[in-house]
Structures are given as structure tokens and as C-alpha cells.
Design a protein around this motif. Structure first.
Motif, PDB file in Angstrom:
ATOM      1  N   ASP A  21      -4.432 -23.841  -8.280  1.00 39.58           N
ATOM      2  CA  ASP A  21      -3.157 -23.165  -8.496  1.00 39.58           C
ATOM      3  C   ASP A  21      -3.340 -21.649  -8.387  1.00 39.58           C
ATOM      4  N   ASN A  22      -4.431 -21.132  -8.925  1.00 37.28           N
ATOM      5  CA  ASN A  22      -4.736 -19.703  -8.809  1.00 37.28           C
ATOM      6  C   ASN A  22      -4.906 -19.302  -7.352  1.00 37.28           C
ATOM      7  N   LEU A  23      -5.692 -20.090  -6.605  1.00 36.06           N
ATOM      8  CA  LEU A  23      -5.942 -19.766  -5.197  1.00 36.06           C
ATOM      9  C   LEU A  23      -4.657 -19.804  -4.384  1.00 36.06           C
ATOM     10  N   TYR A  24      -3.783 -20.784  -4.670  1.00 37.09           N
ATOM     11  CA  TYR A  24      -2.503 -20.857  -3.957  1.00 37.09           C
ATOM     12  C   TYR A  24      -1.615 -19.661  -4.280  1.00 37.09           C
ATOM     13  N   LYS A  25      -1.823 -19.038  -5.453  1.00 32.14           N
ATOM     14  CA  LYS A  25      -1.059 -17.859  -5.848  1.00 32.14           C
ATOM     15  C   LYS A  25      -1.758 -16.564  -5.407  1.00 32.14           C
ATOM     16  N   ASP A  26      -2.734 -16.695  -4.534  1.00 29.58           N
ATOM     17  CA  ASP A  26      -3.452 -15.543  -3.987  1.00 29.58           C
ATOM     18  C   ASP A  26      -4.364 -14.881  -5.019  1.00 29.58           C
ATOM     19  N   ILE A  27      -4.828 -15.672  -6.015  1.00 32.95           N
ATOM     20  CA  ILE A  27      -5.724 -15.164  -7.051  1.00 32.95           C
ATOM     21  C   ILE A  27      -7.064 -15.880  -6.935  1.00 32.95           C
ATOM     22  N   ASP A  31     -12.575 -13.326  -9.507  1.00 34.78           N
ATOM     23  CA  ASP A  31     -12.300 -11.901  -9.335  1.00 34.78           C
ATOM     24  C   ASP A  31     -11.460 -11.323 -10.473  1.00 34.78           C
ATOM     25  N   LYS A  32     -11.121 -12.133 -11.472  1.00 42.41           N
ATOM     26  CA  LYS A  32     -10.365 -11.618 -12.615  1.00 42.41           C
ATOM     27  C   LYS A  32     -11.231 -10.578 -13.331  1.00 42.41           C
ATOM     28  N   PRO A  33     -10.735  -9.359 -13.481  1.00 42.12           N
ATOM     29  CA  PRO A  33     -11.570  -8.245 -13.966  1.00 42.12           C
ATOM     30  C   PRO A  33     -12.244  -8.480 -15.311  1.00 42.12           C
ATOM     31  N   TRP A  34     -11.616  -9.287 -16.179  1.00 38.58           N
ATOM     32  CA  TRP A  34     -12.209  -9.468 -17.508  1.00 38.58           C
ATOM     33  C   TRP A  34     -13.340 -10.489 -17.516  1.00 38.58           C
ATOM     34  N   GLU A 226     -21.318 -16.454  -5.448  1.00 36.90           N
ATOM     35  CA  GLU A 226     -20.030 -15.744  -5.477  1.00 36.90           C
ATOM     36  C   GLU A 226     -19.582 -15.474  -6.916  1.00 36.90           C
ATOM     37  N   ILE A 227     -19.632 -16.515  -7.754  1.00 33.83           N
ATOM     38  CA  ILE A 227     -19.169 -16.376  -9.144  1.00 33.83           C
ATOM     39  C   ILE A 227     -20.108 -15.462  -9.929  1.00 33.83           C
ATOM     40  N   GLY A 228     -21.413 -15.663  -9.758  1.00 29.62           N
ATOM     41  CA  GLY A 228     -22.381 -14.844 -10.482  1.00 29.62           C
ATOM     42  C   GLY A 228     -22.316 -13.379 -10.094  1.00 29.62           C
ATOM     43  N   SER A 229     -22.112 -13.105  -8.804  1.00 27.54           N
ATOM     44  CA  SER A 229     -21.989 -11.735  -8.334  1.00 27.54           C
ATOM     45  C   SER A 229     -20.765 -11.059  -8.940  1.00 27.54           C
ATOM     46  N   ALA A 230     -19.643 -11.772  -8.956  1.00 31.37           N
ATOM     47  CA  ALA A 230     -18.419 -11.212  -9.539  1.00 31.37           C
ATOM     48  C   ALA A 230     -18.616 -10.912 -11.022  1.00 31.37           C
ATOM     49  N   TYR A 231     -19.305 -11.821 -11.725  1.00 28.07           N
ATOM     50  CA  TYR A 231     -19.590 -11.629 -13.152  1.00 28.07           C
ATOM     51  C   TYR A 231     -20.361 -10.329 -13.371  1.00 28.07           C
ATOM     52  N   LEU A 232     -21.421 -10.114 -12.583  1.00 29.80           N
ATOM     53  CA  LEU A 232     -22.242  -8.918 -12.734  1.00 29.80           C
ATOM     54  C   LEU A 232     -21.487  -7.652 -12.327  1.00 29.80           C
ATOM     55  N   LYS A 235     -19.285  -6.769 -15.066  1.00 30.23           N
ATOM     56  CA  LYS A 235     -20.075  -6.319 -16.213  1.00 30.23           C
ATOM     57  C   LYS A 235     -20.333  -4.816 -16.151  1.00 30.23           C
ATOM     58  N   VAL A 236     -20.558  -4.306 -14.957  1.00 30.33           N
ATOM     59  CA  VAL A 236     -20.848  -2.870 -14.816  1.00 30.33           C
ATOM     60  C   VAL A 236     -19.602  -2.059 -14.469  1.00 30.33           C
ATOM     61  N   GLY A 237     -18.510  -2.736 -14.128  1.00 28.97           N
ATOM     62  CA  GLY A 237     -17.276  -2.020 -13.807  1.00 28.97           C
ATOM     63  C   GLY A 237     -17.038  -1.785 -12.335  1.00 28.97           C
ATOM     64  N   ILE A 238     -17.587  -2.684 -11.485  1.00 24.31           N
ATOM     65  CA  ILE A 238     -17.365  -2.603 -10.038  1.00 24.31           C
ATOM     66  C   ILE A 238     -16.368  -3.683  -9.633  1.00 24.31           C
ATOM     67  N   PHE A 239     -15.377  -3.304  -8.842  1.00 24.52           N
ATOM     68  CA  PHE A 239     -14.371  -4.272  -8.419  1.00 24.52           C
ATOM     69  C   PHE A 239     -14.277  -4.251  -6.896  1.00 24.52           C
ATOM     70  N   THR A 240     -14.493  -5.416  -6.314  1.00 26.71           N
ATOM     71  CA  THR A 240     -14.545  -5.509  -4.854  1.00 26.71           C
ATOM     72  C   THR A 240     -13.156  -5.554  -4.243  1.00 26.71           C
ATOM     73  N   SER A 241     -13.114  -5.402  -2.929  1.00 31.39           N
ATOM     74  CA  SER A 241     -11.837  -5.377  -2.212  1.00 31.39           C
ATOM     75  C   SER A 241     -11.211  -6.771  -2.154  1.00 31.39           C
ATOM     76  N   LYS A 242      -9.982  -6.830  -1.712  1.00 33.69           N
ATOM     77  CA  LYS A 242      -9.238  -8.083  -1.662  1.00 33.69           C
ATOM     78  C   LYS A 242      -9.884  -9.087  -0.710  1.00 33.69           C
ATOM     79  N   ARG A 243      -9.903 -10.354  -1.145  1.00 31.17           N
ATOM     80  CA  ARG A 243     -10.505 -11.408  -0.326  1.00 31.17           C
ATOM     81  C   ARG A 243      -9.569 -11.792   0.828  1.00 31.17           C
ATOM     82  N   SER A 244     -10.154 -12.309   1.883  1.00 32.69           N
ATOM     83  CA  SER A 244      -9.345 -12.712   3.032  1.00 32.69           C
ATOM     84  C   SER A 244      -8.662 -14.060   2.767  1.00 32.69           C
TER      85      SER A 244
END
Length: 285
Positions: A21-27, A31-34, A226-232, A235-244
Motif C-alpha cells: 500500500d505504501n509503494l502504491y502511494k509512491d512511498i 525511506d521514511k526519515p524516522w 537497501e533497508i540497512g543502507s537507509a537505516y544508516l 541515523k546520521v541525517g542523510i536523505f537520498t533522492s527520490k526513487r524511480s
């Protein structure tokens, strides 16, 4: 909860449907910042953060209570404000056969079991005091990332080499580092992905990572990365660009074909990230 129980769906299915449901909503859930960040979702009672899997199931950060905790505090929640979270545990082969009568490889002595519960954000509750969050001094995200990377490479005696693209050789335990690009966020996300993969090496967390593209184990290891990289990153405050769009559609296709994949990969990704940060081998739950 009663309505969910009436649906007669496994908790793995409910979780996978939530992720889809998240993916269908473009989420993209990871990648959720928290998720992994300082501003994460926590238990109102204990103050402890929820697991990475549960962070991805929530729509926002904040403090949460279960229905029983809310009742004890004599508070009440708004209608339709509950969020499904899960508790992950391992059960024995004998318990699995007894409870579900399912088939299981006899060489696998345990099987994961999920149970669900509902939580409520304090902002959706009445009669509850909301504790202010402690303000933390911001640090340079890339400097924090550098410290984590350098510390892990030194601690694990991980060999590195210069390569055109980022890569990890799980046979020789060698990390290939590409030149720094213009997009620093993507650069660090790529390094973190490779570090997550390196935790699967036999002397570390010893995951079966697969060796060929298209192999199911290889695909699962990619998701762990993918999940582990996003977690790290968070953790440091880096947010990647929008996914395709292709990225989201491909993972949606994979999850539709396997209800168990996301839960298992999320669990292993969190263990891998914590191993990088602390050197400890977190218990697989």
C-alpha cells in the motif's frame, strides 16, 4: 483488532499488504526519515524506539501506546487512529507443525512467527500528557558517516580497493570503493549498502547471500542492503533522492510473490546495521 482477526489473514500477509500500500502511494517504506533516525517512533511508557520493521509500518514518528496502556492511564483514542505493529519471534520446528500443520525443511530448526498488536499516537489520544522531545545538537551528517565507515573498516580489518562502481566481494571479503560523485547522499548510501552486505561474511553475521543475479537469496540480500543502507543514512541525517518508478514497481512485484520476504529482510537489515554501529551481534528475533 477484531476486524483484522476476522480477515483470517496471516500477519505476514497483513504486513506485506501494508508495505505494498505504501509503494502504491509512491512511498518507499525504508525511506521514511524516522526509520533509524533520532526522531523515531518510541513507546510512551518505556521511551525505547520500536524495531526498524515497526518504524516502517508507521505513518509518522512520535510516542505511542497500546490499548491496554492507554486504558491504564485512563486515556482514550480517536476512532480509526490505531496502527498495526508486530512482534517477531522464532518458534521451534515442532511448534510450527503443531500450530499450522505446515511443511518445513527439517534442516531448519526454527521458523519465524509474527503476532500483531495495535498502538496509538499520543497526538490522537485524549487525557495523555505529551512529553517534549529533547533537542539535540545537529552534527555534520557526512562527518558522522565517515566516522562510522572508517571505524567499521578498521575494526573488521576489511580490505578495500579502488573500483569504478561500488561492490563487495563476499568470497574474498573485499570492499570496492568508487570515486566520490557529485551526489554525496547517493555516494554514502552506496557505501552503506556495501557495508551492510559485508556483515553477511562468514566471520561476522554469516548470512547466505547467494552468488548469482536472479537467485532468490541474492535478491533478498539486495533488499537487506537497501533497508540497512537507509537505516544508516537516517541515523546520521542523510536523505537520498527520490526513487524511480521502476524501483518501486520492481520491489512491489517481489513482495506480491513472497509474503515472508520483507519481514525477514527487515529483521536482518536491522541486525546488520547495528553490527556496523556497535560490533555486537544482536539477537535474531
Amino acid at each position: 483488532i477484531c476486524e483484522l482477526e476476522k480477515q483470517k489473514k496471516s500477519v505476514f500477509t497483513l504486513v506485506t499488504e501494508r508495505i505494498l500500500d505504501n509503494l502504491y502511494k509512491d512511498i518507499v517504506p525504508w525511506d521514511k526519515p524516522w526509520n533509524g533516525g533520532e526522531d523515531c517512533a518510541t513507546s510512551y511508557i518505556t521511551g525505547k524506539p520500536y524495531s526498524s520493521l515497526n518504524q516502517m509500518l508507521l505513518d509518522r514518528s512520535g510516542q505511542y501506546l497500546t490499548g491496554n496502556q492507554l486504558k491504564t492511564l485512563k486515556g482514550k483514542h480517536l476512532k480509526h487512529s490505531g496502527n498495526l505493529l508486530v512482534y517477531y519471534e522464532l518458534r521451534s520446528y515442532r511448534e510450527f507443525l503443531k500450530e499450522e500443520g505446515g511443511k518445513m525443511n527439517p534442516h531448519e530448526r526454527t521458523s519465524p512467527k509474527l503476532t500483531f498488536f495495535m498502538v496509538y499516537n499520543v497526538e490522537d489520544c485524549e487525557g495523555i500528557d505529551v512529553s517534549p522531545r529533547e533537542a539535540k545538537q545537529a552534527e555534520n551528517a557526512y562527518e558522522k558517516a565517515d566516522r562510522i565507515i572508517e571505524s567499521y573498516i578498521m575494526r573488521e580489518s576489511l580490505n578495500t580497493t579502488k573500483t569504478v562502481n561500488f561492490q563487495y566481494d563476499n568470497k574474498e571479503d573485499v570492499l570496492g570503493l568508487a570515486p566520490i560523485g557529485e551526489d554525496l547522499a547517493e555516494y554514502y548510501a552506496a557505501i552503506f549498502r556495501m557495508l551492510i552486505h559485508s556483515t553477511g561474511y562468514k566471520t561476522r553475521l554469516n548470512r547466505d547471500m547467494g552468488f548469482r543475479f536472479g537467485q532468490q537469496k541474492y535478491g533478498k540480500e539486495e533488499l537487506i542492503g537497501e533497508i540497512g543502507s537507509a537505516y544508516l543514512c537516517h541515523k546520521v541525517g542523510i536523505f537520498t533522492s527520490k526513487r524511480s518508478e521502476t524501483y518501486k514497481k520492481e520491489w512491489a512485484r517481489v513482495f506480491r510473490a513472497n509474503n515472508y520476504l520483507f519481514v525477514s529482510a527487515a529483521n536482518k537489515a536491522e541486525r546488520a546495521a547495528k553490527y556496523i554501529l556497535t560490533g555486537e551481534r544482536p539477537k535474531e528475533y
